[in-house]
Design an enzyme around this catalytic site. Structure first.
Site, PDB file in Angstrom:
ATOM      1  N   LYS A 107       1.018  -0.540   0.024  1.00  0.00           N
ATOM      2  CA  LYS A 107       0.147  -0.309   0.212  1.00  0.00           C
ATOM      3  C   LYS A 107       1.098   1.266   0.391  1.00  0.00           C
ATOM      4  CE  LYS A 107      -2.696   1.263   3.738  1.00  0.00           C
ATOM      5  NZ  LYS A 107      -3.134   2.141   3.928  1.00  0.00           N
ATOM      6  N   SER A 108       2.023   0.868   1.054  1.00  0.00           N
ATOM      7  CA  SER A 108       2.837   2.558   0.789  1.00  0.00           C
ATOM      8  C   SER A 108       3.466   2.755  -0.689  1.00  0.00           C
ATOM      9  CB  SER A 108       4.092   2.286   1.995  1.00  0.00           C
ATOM     10  OG  SER A 108       3.284   2.257   3.470  1.00  0.00           O
TER      11      SER A 108
ATOM     12  N   ARG B  51       3.073   5.970  -2.935  1.00  0.00           N
ATOM     13  CA  ARG B  51       4.339   7.049  -4.189  1.00  0.00           C
ATOM     14  C   ARG B  51       4.457   6.714  -5.063  1.00  0.00           C
ATOM     15  NH1 ARG B  51       4.615   5.410   1.412  1.00  0.00           N
ATOM     16  NH2 ARG B  51       5.789   7.206   2.668  1.00  0.00           N
TER      17      ARG B  51
ATOM     18  N   ARG C 153      -8.231  12.904  11.741  1.00  0.00           N
ATOM     19  CA  ARG C 153      -6.963  13.016  11.704  1.00  0.00           C
ATOM     20  C   ARG C 153      -6.107  13.695  11.935  1.00  0.00           C
ATOM     21  NH1 ARG C 153      -4.931   7.486   8.655  1.00  0.00           N
ATOM     22  NH2 ARG C 153      -2.885   7.082  10.281  1.00  0.00           N
TER      23      ARG C 153
ATOM     24  N   SER D 167       7.400   9.669  11.556  1.00  0.00           N
ATOM     25  CA  SER D 167       6.512   9.378  10.912  1.00  0.00           C
ATOM     26  C   SER D 167       6.755   9.206   9.519  1.00  0.00           C
ATOM     27  CB  SER D 167       5.226  10.420  11.156  1.00  0.00           C
ATOM     28  OG  SER D 167       4.432  10.402  10.342  1.00  0.00           O
TER      29      SER D 167
ATOM     30  N   ASP E 187       1.524  -0.120  11.911  1.00  0.00           N
ATOM     31  CA  ASP E 187       0.703  -0.860  11.753  1.00  0.00           C
ATOM     32  C   ASP E 187      -0.138  -2.506  12.415  1.00  0.00           C
ATOM     33  OD1 ASP E 187       0.396   1.448  10.032  1.00  0.00           O
ATOM     34  OD2 ASP E 187       0.719   1.065   8.172  1.00  0.00           O
TER      35      ASP E 187
ATOM     36  N   LYS F 230      -4.052   6.150  14.208  1.00  0.00           N
ATOM     37  CA  LYS F 230      -4.459   5.600  12.916  1.00  0.00           C
ATOM     38  C   LYS F 230      -5.623   5.750  12.952  1.00  0.00           C
ATOM     39  CE  LYS F 230       0.375   4.370  12.714  1.00  0.00           C
ATOM     40  NZ  LYS F 230       0.661   5.181  11.577  1.00  0.00           N
TER      41      LYS F 230
ATOM     42  N   ARG G 212      -6.251   2.634  17.994  1.00  0.00           N
ATOM     43  CA  ARG G 212      -6.094   0.943  17.409  1.00  0.00           C
ATOM     44  C   ARG G 212      -6.189   0.209  19.118  1.00  0.00           C
ATOM     45  NH1 ARG G 212      -2.967   1.294  11.559  1.00  0.00           N
ATOM     46  NH2 ARG G 212      -5.128   0.940  10.756  1.00  0.00           N
TER      47      ARG G 212
HETATM   48  C1  S3P Z   1       2.821   4.997   5.873  1.00  0.00           C
HETATM   49  C2  S3P Z   1       3.142   5.088   7.097  1.00  0.00           C
HETATM   50  C3  S3P Z   1       2.299   4.685   8.842  1.00  0.00           C
HETATM   51  C4  S3P Z   1       1.528   4.236   8.630  1.00  0.00           C
HETATM   52  C5  S3P Z   1       0.284   3.908   7.436  1.00  0.00           C
HETATM   53  C6  S3P Z   1       1.318   3.749   5.835  1.00  0.00           C
HETATM   54  C7  S3P Z   1       3.432   5.000   5.003  1.00  0.00           C
HETATM   55  O1  S3P Z   1       2.167   5.724   9.449  1.00  0.00           O
HETATM   56  O2  S3P Z   1       0.866   3.876  10.110  1.00  0.00           O
HETATM   57  O3  S3P Z   1       0.066   3.279   7.095  1.00  0.00           O
HETATM   58  O4  S3P Z   1       3.013   4.883   3.618  1.00  0.00           O
HETATM   59  O5  S3P Z   1       4.286   6.321   5.052  1.00  0.00           O
HETATM   60  P1  S3P Z   1       3.510   7.016   9.683  1.00  0.00           P
HETATM   61  O6  S3P Z   1       4.649   7.510   8.827  1.00  0.00           O
HETATM   62  O7  S3P Z   1       2.161   8.119  10.378  1.00  0.00           O
HETATM   63  O8  S3P Z   1       3.310   6.602  11.266  1.00  0.00           O
END
Ligand code: S3P
Length: 443
Positions: A28-29, A33, A126, A169, A320, A347, A351
């Site tokens: 997903k990340s 991007r 959020r 983060s 996560d 989150k 959680r």
């Molecule tokens: C993510 C970073 C994390 C993660 C999120 C995806 C990302 O959050 O919890 O599910 O893709 O950069 P944080 O960077 O705010 O901790």
């Protein structure tokens, strides 16, 4: 990968071995991007195994609204014509996607047209000040609604800054680095710990000058005004999605599961380290590199786990995975203590509170702490009706809890699993789980 089964309730019963080899959808990340970077790169990008899920479709929709031409060979294969973004006709709706809105805010801060970034009721709860504060330091003209979205962004001249992240983060780091591409001087972000580094890896692979200094590489500097080459990548499988299947394989009797082609980036594999320390029979094989990211196959076999303490850097590397770690801890022998994990409270849901509350409905005893939790196992879980709270990782973790409960469980509001893991129910069914994605019925 077969089509998603997107149903409101999952009815899950215990019993039987989980066996087989399977894949999980793309990370997903990296998928968020990929579409953003392809949009700002010069030329035509090709992205394969892209995650077609609720969160990432929201980002893709926003990019399309910004006038970017996108061709879709199939759900997971995208051709994106970069370098020609323009003002959207209206607000961009990032739905539930925290990564989508925060990273896109960084990109939008550097454009010469205004934008409005908004999302679901959940996203509007959020915190956004964590990105608006550093972006404003860079000179961005960005206005939030009491520290939340909608975010109103207007064109402004950006300067390079050095910014020390108050929390580790990756979303905040990435928003600043992306805005840094449009600054008048280099921008440096200093992170307190190893937040996921996909942005850095991907930017570097597109030819951007980006350095990592300091003892642990925690000082990251991006040089602005660079030409981004188009992206050509196959997105690796998401280790965060794999985690649900791996824990299921560890806890279900007589099980032997292999998840293939999973991203093994060390900033993401804290869950594998934690489970291994808990005594899990987990093996990695076929480790190679794909698109600048390590990947491999992960095999998990039924194991008697024992409790451990988790804190510090490991927390960031598995941020996560705490909902599913909670389920593993309930079945582990002895005490599990998690600390330094206060971020879990901001989150998609809180959680810590939500998981503890739902698992208590199944008879679990969990001590909630401000920055984590304490669990003494092993504990028996009874059947119950539990709620996914429109939080994908909560819904999937509760499904695995149901799998190892005495009577089985109904997870309501489970459709959100599709925000990150379309086909989650089918994957479990294919390994032998007794899961019925359907309307509520007694367990
Ligand atoms: C993510 C970073 C994390 C993660 C999120 C995806 C990302 O959050 O919890 O599910 O893709 O950069 P944080 O960077 O705010 O901790």
């Amino acid at each position: 990968m077969t089509a998603d089964l997107r149903h409101e309730h999952f009815t899950i019963r215990p019993g039987g071995a989980l066996r087989g080899a399977l894949t999980v959808p793309g990370d997903k990340s990296i998928s968020h991007r990929a579409v953003m970077l392809a949009a700002i790169a010069q030329g035509v990008s090709e992205i394969r195994n892209w995650l077609a899920a609720g969160d990432t479709e929201a980002t893709l929709g926003a990019i399309r609204e910004l006038g970017v031409q996108i061709e879709r060979q199939d759900a997971n294969t995208l051709t994106i014509h970069g370098g020609a973004m323009r003002q959207a006709a209206g607000p961009l709706n990032l739905m539930n996607a925290g990564t989508g809105i925060r990273l896109l805010a960084g990109v939008m801060a550097g454009q010469d047209f205004p934008s409005v970034l908004d999302g679901s009721v959940q996203l509007r709860r959020r915190p956004m000040k964590r990105i608006t504060a550093p972006l404003k330091l860079m000179g961005a003209d960005i206005e939030s609604h009491n520290g939340a979205c909608p975010l109103h962004i207007r064109p402004a001249k950006l300067t390079g800054i050095t910014y020390e992240l108050p929390v580790a983060s990756a979303q905040v780091k990435s928003a600043i680095l992306l805005a840094g591409l449009y600054g008048d001087a280099p921008t440096t972000v200093i992170q307190p710990g190893p937040a996921r580094d996909h942005s850095e890896r991907m930017l570097r692979s597109l030819g951007v000058e980006i350095s990592q200094d300091g003892a642990d590489g925690n000082t990251i500097t991006v040089v602005p005004n660079q030409h981004l080459n188009p992206l050509n990548m196959t997105v690796p499988g998401d280790v965060s999605s794999a985690a649900f299947l791996l824990v299921a394989g560890l806890l279900a009797p007589d099980s032997d599961l292999t998840v293939k082609g999973v991203n093994l980036n060390p900033t993401r594999t804290g869950i594998i380290d934690a489970l291994t320390e808990m005594g899990a029979d987990i093996q990695l094989s076929n480790v190679s590199e794909q698109a600048g990211e390590p990947i491999g196959d992960i095999r998990a076999r039924t194991s008697q786990l024992r409790g451990i303490e988790i804190g510090g850097e490991t927390v960031v590397r598995m941020i996560d995975e705490f909902p599913i770690l909670m389920v593993a801890a309930l079945k582990a022998e002895g005490e599990t203590i998690v600390r330094d994990a206060k971020e879990l409270r901001v989150k998609e849901t809180d959680r810590i509170a939500v998981m503890a509350g739902e698992l208590r409905k199944m008879g679990a005893e969990i001590e909630e702490r401000d920055d984590g939790f304490r669990i003494i196992g092993p504990q028996n879980l009874t059947g119950a009706i539990v709620d996914g709270h429109d939080d994908h990782r909560i819904a999937m973790s509760l499904t695995i809890a149901g799998l190892v409960s005495a009577e089985g469980t109904i997870v309501t509001d489970a459709a959100c699993a599709g925000d990150s893991f379309p086909g989650f129910a089918e994957a479990l069914i294919n390994c032998g789980a007794k899961l019925l994605p359907s309307a509520a019925q007694s367990p």
